[in-house]
Design an enzyme around this catalytic site. Sequence first.
Site, PDB file in Angstrom:
ATOM      1  N   SER A   1       1.041  -1.242  -0.036  1.00 40.21           N
ATOM      2  CA  SER A   1      -0.130  -0.154  -0.078  1.00 40.21           C
ATOM      3  C   SER A   1       0.821   1.244  -0.003  1.00 40.21           C
ATOM      4  CB  SER A   1      -0.799  -0.086   1.089  1.00 40.21           C
ATOM      5  OG  SER A   1      -1.973   1.106   0.962  1.00 40.21           O
TER       6      SER A   1
ATOM      7  N   GLU B   1      -9.421  -5.324  -5.494  1.00 42.46           N
ATOM      8  CA  GLU B   1      -8.982  -3.926  -5.045  1.00 42.46           C
ATOM      9  C   GLU B   1     -10.070  -2.879  -5.616  1.00 42.46           C
ATOM     10  OE1 GLU B   1      -4.827  -3.117  -4.148  1.00 42.46           O
ATOM     11  OE2 GLU B   1      -4.102  -5.227  -4.637  1.00 42.46           O
TER      12      GLU B   1
ATOM     13  N   HIS C   1      -7.387  -5.356  -1.213  1.00 42.80           N
ATOM     14  CA  HIS C   1      -6.360  -4.544  -0.994  1.00 42.80           C
ATOM     15  C   HIS C   1      -5.561  -4.984   0.235  1.00 42.80           C
ATOM     16  CE1 HIS C   1      -3.827  -1.019  -0.972  1.00 42.80           C
ATOM     17  NE2 HIS C   1      -3.950  -0.865   0.105  1.00 42.80           N
TER      18      HIS C   1
END
Length: 311
Positions: free
Chosen positions: A173, A232, A274
């Site tokens: 991330s 995601e 995610h």
Amino acid sequence: MITLTRRRLLAGAAALTALSGQSRPTPGIATWPLLDAPPATHRTSRLDVTLDGRGYRLFRALPSGPVPAGGWPSIWMLDGNAAFNRLTADQLSRQPGLAVIALGHQVETEIAAEDRTLDYTPAPLNGAVEPRARGRATGGDDAFRDRLAGPLMQAAADGAMLNPARRSLWGHSFGGLFTLSTLFRRPDLFRGYVPVSPSTGFGGGALARIEAAAVPLADGRAEVLVMLGDQEHRRSTDAPVAPRPSPQTLALAKRLEARPDLKLRVSVLEGLTHGATFRASLGPALAWAAAVGGLANPVREPAGEGRAAGE
């Protein structure tokens, strides 16, 4: 061409991911079981370092065997509190010749939200408001990179017999964003780069500006493994109806593929959101990093369970 390596999940993982969605649970307290019960292949330790008034926590898992010529290959992991907490003894033992350095912060939780947001992100373009920052300070990535390249690397490598030509950097991330910006700004720091579900759209195109200013590597080839899920999406948007890896991240990968100084691989983690890619990427990343800069092919490592993780 880019090869999209698709990894199937263990039974039940897709259903668990569907239940968890894109939720961001409150970070839990970390227990770091590897500190108390490492596999026979590694010895583990923890060290706190304070720099510029910022507290960092370094976790090390160093191979127990004879040191090879040139030193051990290593993987340096951002969000180190969470990475070292979720890494298993079995995953570590599968890579007996790989050193793991997890770069965390001096908190007892897995995720240090304020610290990681500041350390891993560039400043948004033109003062743009970045919703993913959630009001936290941003723009400290250059300062953190300087700390990493200097005193943090020195402290982590002290007595570890690491091979500087076989270092890899892993990040998820915002950590994936930092991994890519490091590839563009300081490609000399690592041989391998593993951005997982990178926040490529952060700051109104800040990463694209950094990429545009990057210069080709003067010597050798950097090796890049991009991992991302096909489920995601931003919290404010609906989940994709059909599997859809991030078009923005795939477009960036296509540009990286065109660079002759880079060796690129893209792996799409099927059914994962995610957050879930954090845990699922650990085993494959270690297997890949063990071969970076070497002649051997990486050991095949099954994807882990797709359990949702913090951003």
